[in-house]
Design an enzyme around this catalytic site. Sequence first.
Site, PDB file in Angstrom:
ATOM      1  CG  LEU A 138      -1.955  -1.096   1.447  1.00  0.00           C
ATOM      2  CD1 LEU A 138      -2.480  -0.993   2.819  1.00  0.00           C
ATOM      3  CD2 LEU A 138      -2.921  -1.165   0.216  1.00  0.00           C
ATOM      4  CG  ASP A 139       0.564   4.223  -3.063  1.00  0.00           C
ATOM      5  OD1 ASP A 139       1.469   3.689  -3.428  1.00  0.00           O
ATOM      6  OD2 ASP A 139      -0.318   4.640  -3.700  1.00  0.00           O
ATOM      7  CE  LYS A 140       5.175   8.993   4.669  1.00  0.00           C
ATOM      8  NZ  LYS A 140       6.187  10.108   4.431  1.00  0.00           N
ATOM      9  NE  ARG A 237      -1.912   8.382  -5.186  1.00  0.00           N
ATOM     10  CZ  ARG A 237      -0.513   8.569  -4.812  1.00  0.00           C
ATOM     11  NH1 ARG A 237       0.286   7.603  -4.355  1.00  0.00           N
ATOM     12  NH2 ARG A 237      -0.240   9.750  -4.847  1.00  0.00           N
TER      13      ARG A 237
END
Length: 322
Positions: A138-140, A237
């Site tokens: 998962l992205d930050k 995104r």
Amino acid sequence: MSQQLELRAIVDEELAGARLDQALAALFPDYSRSRIKEWILGECVRLDGELKVKPREKVIGGEEIVLNTVLEDVVEAQAENIDLDIVYEDDDILVINKPINMVVHPGAGNPSGTVLNALLYRYPSISEVPRAGIVHRLDKDTSGLMVVAKTLPAQTHLVEALQKREITREYEAIVTGTMTAGGLVDEPIGRHPTKRTHMAVVATGKPAVTHYRVAEKFRQHTRIRLRLESGRTHQIRVHMAHIGHALLGDQTYGRLRLPKGASEELIAAMRGFQRQALHAVMLRLAHPITGEEMEWHAAVPQDMLDIAEALRVDHKLNPDLG
């Protein structure tokens, strides 16, 4: 650090007539057939001393198999005593609810404080599993559920399940613009042609499919649920921005769009929301060892609840403003 791997076996007579890759998958069940095929093509497998063999080659039984290869990505990162929100755990896997502002894997600019550093501290033996058992990321600034393999067999099966699209991941998000209905985005994703740290929809990218449905409409924003078929970097995104509905708070692929006539409170709330409004809310998979169907849910975090409520109040106060 790399790890040398040597495996030896005699082909069972019961496997006579099977393809070499099928026979090896039966002899070495801890490794996926796709990984075994790569090893054969990479000339890591000897069949009765013969090196140049093919995955489709038939075995007759009784042959000696010698497999020599190197397992990459054996972890060198430092163990750190960092709390993890563990949703589920057994001998083979664990599921965590990752908070925002936490990187999954060490990299440039983030050598420590990551999920991987925390895993190494809590489970020292996980250092022997490639990528410390991390199957997907998962992205930050994306929160929510992640599955981690604690053993090599579990990791092998989970990676294979992910490749076969047998793991279901659902997300909750808030996007800019008003969506009228759900749908899907089926567009390839690869590196942006000029912005090397960005991803983009590009013809030469890897296949990527994102399903979405409308959960709640605001004046100029929409709360949606999404389900991934693939798992490309920044997939949600990029896909949402591609169709003109970038995620609220996304500093990379979107921009701040304030509703007409927004109150000072809403403006402050939106300007203060500094991360993409994205949360991995549900994870469903077959257990990699037992085969049991399992499902977990993680409540939407407070910051997303708060911004959704601010948009909801704004919608009630200004029903006639588009």
